[in-house]
Design an enzyme around this catalytic site. Structure first.
Site, PDB file in Angstrom:
ATOM      1  N   LYS A  74       1.194  -1.011  -0.261  1.00  0.00           N
ATOM      2  CA  LYS A  74      -0.084  -0.002   0.144  1.00  0.00           C
ATOM      3  C   LYS A  74       0.751   1.331   0.110  1.00  0.00           C
ATOM      4  O   LYS A  74       2.078   1.222   0.705  1.00  0.00           O
ATOM      5  CB  LYS A  74      -1.037   0.068   1.528  1.00  0.00           C
ATOM      6  CG  LYS A  74      -2.003   1.034   1.241  1.00  0.00           C
ATOM      7  CD  LYS A  74      -2.650   0.984   2.395  1.00  0.00           C
ATOM      8  CE  LYS A  74      -3.991   2.071   3.457  1.00  0.00           C
ATOM      9  NZ  LYS A  74      -4.721   1.527   3.675  1.00  0.00           N
ATOM     10  N   SER A 117      -9.723   1.895   2.893  1.00  0.00           N
ATOM     11  CA  SER A 117      -9.021   2.455   1.539  1.00  0.00           C
ATOM     12  C   SER A 117      -8.275   1.412   1.180  1.00  0.00           C
ATOM     13  O   SER A 117      -7.350   2.047  -0.426  1.00  0.00           O
ATOM     14  CB  SER A 117      -8.306   3.745   2.816  1.00  0.00           C
ATOM     15  OG  SER A 117      -7.663   2.886   3.440  1.00  0.00           O
ATOM     16  N   SER A 151      -9.668  -1.391   7.192  1.00  0.00           N
ATOM     17  CA  SER A 151      -9.113  -0.458   5.295  1.00  0.00           C
ATOM     18  C   SER A 151      -8.638  -2.047   5.062  1.00  0.00           C
ATOM     19  O   SER A 151      -8.130  -1.971   3.639  1.00  0.00           O
ATOM     20  CB  SER A 151      -8.723   0.661   5.338  1.00  0.00           C
ATOM     21  OG  SER A 151      -9.799   1.595   4.853  1.00  0.00           O
TER      22      SER A 151
HETATM   23  N1  GLN Z   1     -13.314   3.923   5.807  1.00  0.00           N
HETATM   24  C1  GLN Z   1     -12.524   4.682   7.038  1.00  0.00           C
HETATM   25  C2  GLN Z   1     -12.573   6.310   6.824  1.00  0.00           C
HETATM   26  O1  GLN Z   1     -12.270   6.099   6.092  1.00  0.00           O
HETATM   27  C3  GLN Z   1     -11.860   3.421   7.016  1.00  0.00           C
HETATM   28  C4  GLN Z   1      -9.879   3.929   6.947  1.00  0.00           C
HETATM   29  C5  GLN Z   1      -9.393   3.205   6.992  1.00  0.00           C
HETATM   30  O2  GLN Z   1      -9.215   2.169   8.112  1.00  0.00           O
HETATM   31  N2  GLN Z   1      -7.785   3.767   6.438  1.00  0.00           N
HETATM   32  O3  GLN Z   1     -12.349   6.315   7.781  1.00  0.00           O
END
Ligand code: GLN
Length: 479
Positions: free
Chosen positions: A79, A154, A178
């Site tokens: 990532k 994400s 994410s």
């Molecule tokens: N969807 C969540 C957010 O936007 C999770 C993001 C994440 O786990 N990095 O904060």
């Protein structure tokens, strides 16, 4: 079977038996990426040279004989929030578009020590803020099961790359879901370990008290292999601890396993087909002898509100370092903005460098932390966070494992939720509580609805990753 379809353990066996070389494996993946990634856009950077040279080294190691680590020669995608020395690290943001990582994250050092082959850096929602992959400044990743749909986020590129055989496994991060949510949408396995089990040194921070590094793989066995390789205390991350999971690992007996089903995870708004598939999975465990009981995690309904106060607060602090001076995009050199003072540089660089969602969260966080509002929002949210954690602690006095859906729906259409932040935030309803509590959880595929994968979430007590893996594997093997 194509080389790119192999799991980590199958590829490892193949290398040991000299059925193919690490270079063959690496080239197969690079070829696949060339063919497929124009459509999927899982990668922001493909590090072909690095990958080929790493693969060659592994082949030399194999030729010399001696012990070959499990991850040696196995191609991985990273990532783009984790630093790999010498490669771009953009965090999916324009503000870091040309930033080159000056050092390796600890997890990368650990992978390199095993002889991993790094294929490249994966697309993601900007600074990990999002649940669809659409918030990348460089364009959305597509779901390999249906190109009109999102892969989740994400860690969008990491999940899509593994699902589409463009990487054997990938590293991702999970702050509110994410790793697990895109795994659910892409039919991969995604492990979010206990908070502190894996070092975050070299991870660009979104929300330090909730960020977790974990893995996206094709099987549960592979997820355990990667977790074992990256876990452990790190002197560079004071929140990291020695994982005690191995010491505690015992073979589970399925007829002694107590499973809890939280009633708050089967609520209005959940797709009835998702509920059906998850309940069928639970029934499988029951038929195999596990004792299933309904439990309650009463503060679940406050998790999203709590999360979306604490996270923006920490974001507003963490994003302060991107000021147009220290890192990345800056209007200093821009011809458009000539007569600038320092404040002007800060304001314009950030306004132009950050995307909409990042700016929204900085504003919410700054507001919630400001004097007069701090007690009402941030402090209150921290108290509710403790209540959510206690819900889990109480539940784990009665049960060994908690099973639930990973997400309320399968993958949605690209564009469907992007203009509606609240709907997007609700995607995290079943994943964020576990991050708030810092507990380990894995998402594994449990079926499909109209060819779209659905994830079953297996949640465990602190540092009981091994139990989580064992329970997940029982399902995987008996599907
Ligand atoms: N969807 C969540 C957010 O936007 C999770 C993001 C994440 O786990 N990095 O904060």
């Amino acid at each position: 079977m194509e080389l790119t379809e192999l799991t980590i353990s199958q590829a490892h066996q193949g290398l040991l038996k000299k059925e193919f070389s690490a270079l063959d494996l690496c080239k197969a993946y690079l070829g696949r990426i060339k063919n497929r990634d124009k459509e999927i856009f899982a990668y922001l950077t493909v590090s072909e040279k690095l990958a080929l040279s790493q693969a060659q080294k592994v082949d030399e190691m194999i030729a010399k004989g001696g012990e070959i680590p499990l991850l040696a020669g196995i191609p991985v995608a990273i990532k783009d929030l984790l630093m790999v020395k010498g490669l771009k690290c953009t965090a999916g943001s324009k503000i870091l578009e040309n930033y080159i990582a000056p050092y390796d994250a600890t997890v990368i050092k650990k992978l390199r020590a095993q002889g991993a082959v790094i294929l490249g850096k994966t697309n993601m929602d900007e600074f990990a803020m999002g649940a669809s992959g659409e918030r990348s400044a460089f364009g959305p990743t597509k779901n390999p099961y249906d190109l009109t749909r999102v892969p989740g986020g994400s860690s969008s590129g990491s999940a899509a790359a593994v699902a589409d055989n463009m990487a054997c496994y990938a590293l991702g991060t999970d702050t509110g879901g994410s790793i697990r949510q895109p795994s659910s949408f892409c039919g991969t396995v995604g492990i979010k370990p206990t908070y502190g089990a894996v070092s975050r040194y070299g991870l660009m921070a979104m929300c330090c008290s909730l960020d977790h590094v974990g893995a996206i793989t094709k099987t549960v066995e592979d997820a355990k292999i990667v977790f074992d390789a990256i876990k452990g205390k790190d002197s560079m991350d004071s929140t990291s601890v020695e994982s005690i999971s191995n010491a505690k690992a015992q073979m589970l007996k399925i007829n002694e396993l107590k499973i809890g089903i939280p009633k708050e995870y089967f609520i209005e708004g959940i797709d009835p087909e998702v509920e059906r598939l998850v309940r069928e999975a639970v029934k499988k465990y029951e038929q195999m002898g596990a004792k299933v009981q309904e439990i309650s995690l009463p503060h679940t309904e406050y998790a999203i509100a709590t999360y979306y106060i604490i996270v923006p607060c920490e974001i507003s602090a963490n994003m302060a370092r991107y000021d147009g001076i220290k890192y990345g995009y800056s209007t200093v050199k821009s011809k458009k903005h000539k007569s600038q003072d320092l404040l002007d540089v800060y304001l314009k660089s950030r306004a132009e460098g950050f995307g909409e969602e990042v700016r929204r969260r900085i504003i919410i966080g700054t507001y919630a932390l400001s004097s007069g509002y701090y007690d009402a929002y941030y402090l209150k949210a921290q108290k509710v966070r403790t209540l959510i954690k206690r819900d889990f602690e109480k539940a784990f006095e009665k049960v060994d494992i908690i099973l639930a859906p990973t997400t309320p729906t399968p993958a949605f259409k690209i564009g469907e939720n992007v203009s509606d932040p609240l709907t997007m935030y609700l995607c995290d309803v079943f994943t964020a509580p576990l991050d708030l509590a810092g507990l380990p959880g894995i998402s594994i595929p449990c079926g499909k609805i109209n060819n779209l994968p659905v994830g079953l979430q297996v949640m465990g007590n602190y540092f009981e990753e091994d139990k989580v893996f064992q329970v997940a594997q029982i399902f995987e093997e008996n599907k």
